[in-house]
Design a protein around this motif. Structure first.
Motif, PDB file in Angstrom:
ATOM      1  N   GLU A   1       0.827  -1.208   0.000  1.00 59.83           N
ATOM      2  CA  GLU A   1       0.000   0.000   0.000  1.00 59.83           C
ATOM      3  C   GLU A   1       0.863   1.260   0.000  1.00 59.83           C
ATOM      4  O   GLU A   1       0.590   2.206  -0.741  1.00 59.83           O
ATOM      5  N   LEU A   2       1.899   1.259   0.799  1.00 60.65           N
ATOM      6  CA  LEU A   2       2.766   2.428   0.876  1.00 60.65           C
ATOM      7  C   LEU A   2       3.443   2.691  -0.469  1.00 60.65           C
ATOM      8  O   LEU A   2       3.504   3.830  -0.937  1.00 60.65           O
ATOM      9  N   ARG A   3       3.910   1.635  -1.099  1.00 63.79           N
ATOM     10  CA  ARG A   3       4.540   1.805  -2.424  1.00 63.79           C
ATOM     11  C   ARG A   3       3.534   2.292  -3.458  1.00 63.79           C
ATOM     12  O   ARG A   3       3.887   3.060  -4.363  1.00 63.79           O
ATOM     13  N   SER A   4       2.272   1.874  -3.345  1.00 57.16           N
ATOM     14  CA  SER A   4       1.233   2.347  -4.266  1.00 57.16           C
ATOM     15  C   SER A   4       1.064   3.854  -4.148  1.00 57.16           C
ATOM     16  O   SER A   4       0.916   4.556  -5.156  1.00 57.16           O
ATOM     17  N   VAL A   5       1.079   4.353  -2.936  1.00 54.41           N
ATOM     18  CA  VAL A   5       0.971   5.797  -2.717  1.00 54.41           C
ATOM     19  C   VAL A   5       2.188   6.498  -3.308  1.00 54.41           C
ATOM     20  O   VAL A   5       2.064   7.487  -4.040  1.00 54.41           O
ATOM     21  N   GLN A   6       3.378   5.989  -3.020  1.00 53.38           N
ATOM     22  CA  GLN A   6       4.600   6.596  -3.546  1.00 53.38           C
ATOM     23  C   GLN A   6       4.585   6.607  -5.071  1.00 53.38           C
ATOM     24  O   GLN A   6       4.948   7.608  -5.700  1.00 53.38           O
ATOM     25  N   ASP A   7       4.187   5.495  -5.675  1.00 53.17           N
ATOM     26  CA  ASP A   7       4.137   5.407  -7.139  1.00 53.17           C
ATOM     27  C   ASP A   7       3.135   6.403  -7.723  1.00 53.17           C
ATOM     28  O   ASP A   7       3.413   7.068  -8.724  1.00 53.17           O
ATOM     29  N   ALA A   8       1.953   6.503  -7.099  1.00 51.75           N
ATOM     30  CA  ALA A   8       0.931   7.439  -7.581  1.00 51.75           C
ATOM     31  C   ALA A   8       1.433   8.872  -7.495  1.00 51.75           C
ATOM     32  O   ALA A   8       1.237   9.668  -8.420  1.00 51.75           O
ATOM     33  N   LEU A   9       2.097   9.214  -6.416  1.00 51.88           N
ATOM     34  CA  LEU A   9       2.632  10.572  -6.268  1.00 51.88           C
ATOM     35  C   LEU A   9       3.720  10.859  -7.297  1.00 51.88           C
ATOM     36  O   LEU A   9       3.794  11.968  -7.836  1.00 51.88           O
ATOM     37  N   ARG A  10       4.552   9.868  -7.587  1.00 48.42           N
ATOM     38  CA  ARG A  10       5.616  10.054  -8.595  1.00 48.42           C
ATOM     39  C   ARG A  10       5.046  10.280  -9.995  1.00 48.42           C
ATOM     40  O   ARG A  10       5.655  10.979 -10.803  1.00 48.42           O
ATOM     41  N   ARG A  11       3.898   9.692 -10.278  1.00 46.95           N
ATOM     42  CA  ARG A  11       3.286   9.835 -11.610  1.00 46.95           C
ATOM     43  C   ARG A  11       2.619  11.193 -11.801  1.00 46.95           C
ATOM     44  O   ARG A  11       2.272  11.557 -12.927  1.00 46.95           O
ATOM     45  N   MET A  12       2.422  11.939 -10.728  1.00 43.81           N
ATOM     46  CA  MET A  12       1.714  13.210 -10.821  1.00 43.81           C
ATOM     47  C   MET A  12       2.688  14.358 -11.108  1.00 43.81           C
ATOM     48  O   MET A  12       3.790  14.393 -10.567  1.00 43.81           O
ATOM     49  N   ASP A  13       2.259  15.289 -11.962  1.00 42.62           N
ATOM     50  CA  ASP A  13       3.078  16.466 -12.258  1.00 42.62           C
ATOM     51  C   ASP A  13       3.216  17.358 -11.030  1.00 42.62           C
ATOM     52  O   ASP A  13       4.290  17.868 -10.755  1.00 42.62           O
ATOM     53  N   ALA A  14       2.124  17.561 -10.319  1.00 38.99           N
ATOM     54  CA  ALA A  14       2.124  18.416  -9.123  1.00 38.99           C
ATOM     55  C   ALA A  14       1.409  17.664  -7.997  1.00 38.99           C
ATOM     56  O   ALA A  14       0.234  17.889  -7.749  1.00 38.99           O
ATOM     57  N   PRO A  15       2.111  16.755  -7.342  1.00 42.41           N
ATOM     58  CA  PRO A  15       1.457  15.977  -6.290  1.00 42.41           C
ATOM     59  C   PRO A  15       1.046  16.857  -5.108  1.00 42.41           C
ATOM     60  O   PRO A  15       1.757  17.799  -4.754  1.00 42.41           O
ATOM     61  N   PRO A  16      -0.122  16.554  -4.535  1.00 43.47           N
ATOM     62  CA  PRO A  16      -0.555  17.349  -3.378  1.00 43.47           C
ATOM     63  C   PRO A  16       0.249  16.961  -2.141  1.00 43.47           C
ATOM     64  O   PRO A  16       0.728  15.832  -2.028  1.00 43.47           O
TER      65      PRO A  16
END
Length: 136
Positions: A18-33
């Motif tokens: 789950e933690l890696r899923s969050v990290q991966d999703a944030l890395r894919r975003m241009d401007a992560p919140p």
């Protein structure tokens, strides 16, 4: 909720997956919140501070990641002693103020109430997580 208005997303994680899923999703975003992580309810009591510390180290987590110690001041102090710098200790705990002062002296943050959070499933859906991170 955490006093920092810059933190706009709170996500409960219970595993390295789950933690890696969050990290991966944030890395894919241009401007992560700006976001923070939260252990499951009472995980500091059930699984212990060493589990949380190992999970964060294993995944290389750099986000603020709060260990929920329920109303157990002993587990919260144990977490601080192990180097965990983000803890949650129920404000109804008689020692909550003292633990909060100790946390401050150590440069740690101690929340007194569990904020609302987005909970991931055992197999997180990347699309659902990204929608939450984008505020949709």
């Amino acid at each position: 909720m955490i006093d920092d208005p810059a933190i706009s997303r709170v996500i409960t994680v219970a595993s390295a997956t789950e933690l890696r899923s969050v990290q991966d999703a944030l890395r894919r975003m241009d401007a992560p919140p700006p976001c923070m992580l939260l252990s499951p309810d009472g995980a500091g009591c059930l699984l212990g501070p060493a589990w949380w510390r190992a999970l964060l180290a294993q995944t290389g987590c750099v986000l603020p990641a709060f260990l929920d110690c329920g109303a157990s001041a002993g587990r919260a102090v144990e977490a601080l002693g192990l180097g965990v710098r983000h803890i949650l200790l129920d404000g109804s705990c008689p020692q909550a103020r003292t633990v909060g002062l100790l946390a401050g002296e150590l440069g740690a943050v101690c929340l007194g109430a569990r904020p609302a959070s987005h909970r991931l499933d055992l197999d997180p859906a990347p699309i659902r997580l990204e929608r939450y991170l984008r505020g949709r």
